[in-house]
Motif scaffolding. Sequence first.
Motif, mmCIF file in Angstrom:
data_model
loop_
_atom_site.group_PDB
_atom_site.id
_atom_site.type_symbol
_atom_site.label_atom_id
_atom_site.label_comp_id
_atom_site.label_asym_id
_atom_site.label_seq_id
_atom_site.Cartn_x
_atom_site.Cartn_y
_atom_site.Cartn_z
ATOM 1 N N LYS A 77 37.008 44.864 43.792
ATOM 2 C CA LYS A 77 35.702 44.490 43.504
ATOM 3 C C LYS A 77 35.219 43.215 44.520
ATOM 4 O O LYS A 77 34.417 43.137 45.390
ATOM 5 N N VAL A 78 36.404 42.256 44.255
ATOM 6 C CA VAL A 78 36.259 40.754 45.076
ATOM 7 C C VAL A 78 36.414 41.362 46.612
ATOM 8 O O VAL A 78 35.356 40.931 47.409
ATOM 9 N N ALA A 79 36.915 42.125 46.999
ATOM 10 C CA ALA A 79 37.173 42.649 48.463
ATOM 11 C C ALA A 79 36.060 43.175 48.817
ATOM 12 O O ALA A 79 35.628 42.966 50.045
ATOM 13 N N ALA A 80 35.152 43.887 48.003
ATOM 14 C CA ALA A 80 33.883 44.271 48.454
ATOM 15 C C ALA A 80 32.762 43.546 48.297
ATOM 16 O O ALA A 80 31.592 44.073 48.713
ATOM 17 N N GLY A 81 33.185 42.157 48.005
ATOM 18 C CA GLY A 81 32.057 41.295 48.144
ATOM 19 C C GLY A 81 31.416 41.039 46.920
ATOM 20 O O GLY A 81 30.335 40.457 46.753
ATOM 21 N N GLY A 109 42.123 30.685 48.243
ATOM 22 C CA GLY A 109 42.550 32.042 48.909
ATOM 23 C C GLY A 109 42.018 32.052 50.539
ATOM 24 O O GLY A 109 42.723 32.453 51.199
ATOM 25 N N LYS A 110 40.901 31.463 50.688
ATOM 26 C CA LYS A 110 40.336 31.381 51.863
ATOM 27 C C LYS A 110 41.212 30.799 52.733
ATOM 28 O O LYS A 110 41.629 31.155 54.063
ATOM 29 N N ALA A 111 41.751 29.487 52.346
ATOM 30 C CA ALA A 111 42.769 28.692 53.111
ATOM 31 C C ALA A 111 44.163 29.401 53.582
ATOM 32 O O ALA A 111 44.427 29.280 54.681
ATOM 33 N N SER A 130 43.146 35.955 44.308
ATOM 34 C CA SER A 130 43.130 34.654 43.666
ATOM 35 C C SER A 130 41.763 34.601 42.954
ATOM 36 O O SER A 130 41.899 34.340 41.617
ATOM 37 N N VAL A 131 40.716 35.088 43.685
ATOM 38 C CA VAL A 131 39.579 34.892 42.460
ATOM 39 C C VAL A 131 39.442 36.055 41.380
ATOM 40 O O VAL A 131 39.259 35.884 40.461
ATOM 41 N N ALA A 132 40.040 37.333 41.710
ATOM 42 C CA ALA A 132 40.428 38.154 40.570
ATOM 43 C C ALA A 132 41.282 37.690 39.435
ATOM 44 O O ALA A 132 40.926 38.011 38.390
#
Length: 341
Positions: A336-340, A269-271, A116-118
């Motif tokens: 990239k997002v998954a890696a923080g 996404g977190k939810a 979602s963030v990406a």
Amino acid sequence: MRTLTLFATAALVGTLTAAPARAQTTLTASSWVPPKHPLTENILVAWTKEVEQATQGRLKFNVLPKAPVAPPQTFDAVKDGVIDVSFTVQGYTPGRFVLTKMTEFGFLGDSAESISVAYQRMHEKHLAKHDEHKGVKVIAVFSHGPGHMYSIKSPIVSVADLANMKIRVGGGVVNDYTKALGASPLLKPASESFQMLQSGVADGIFFPGESISGFKLTSLIKHATLVPGGLYNTSFVMMMNEAKYNALPAADKAAIDKLSGEHFARLAGKAWDAADAAGIDAMKAAGIEIRKANDTFINDAKSKVAPVEQAWVEQIKAKGIDGSAVMKEFRAEIAKVAAGK
């Protein structure tokens, strides 16, 4: 002296009494899934509470107990001012949204938050300027968790097991994927899933982990096949009536903007990731047989669905977009997002 003090006090009280009350605007919000579904409780309502707090109560939301329109009509309902704030699945209106299909392709990742963030970042960089959501104020785009496979009779172990199965899908890319895998897609909103499975109209369903318990399907589903990376994803947009947004004071628009975009995409996404984990636990507790798709299935499925993505790449050339490059960048952004980052 005492007389002057009393006079000054009276004047101050009069000034305070005469001060106008702080203006308050009430916006109508709507969800087409149940009140306790994470889309409603943990995404829509959670966000409205953030906005109310950020505006110090100047903005209030009236969340309707029932959606006034069917799910596929939600976009137009927001655009036309029937409701002020809601979300929809772009795939519910086939042919209307093309670029948003980028987040519906399979094997993108195992986290709704990362995807979602990406996706929101890619939307801002590549998609927004093409104005596919013309007529509404886009709060954010987002995706549910990785899509898996569920059936009411026989387990799905190989691609061949899908042959001639009738599968309820939500539209968009998953509709084309279902055909490519040899099954027959039944395009219906998620809210109609129980009836379709109970009546035998559908043999199975493609859903994220959350949705089997979320739509009360645990008594119907017998087998679950979880696909690493997700067989597919679904694109959503959270939106607001454009005229209502434009009419707000600058401070309130700024508060909404701050809570939009990547902030909202991460919240959603977190939810969904939390709901997926709870949903899989609920399936285990209900005795649903759960298996992980094996390498043979994944390789066969990737081979069969690859032409769907390639067809999209060809389709969007007319918009001046290099679809292959965009998808390569999108997949890298998810990692990239998954890696923080």
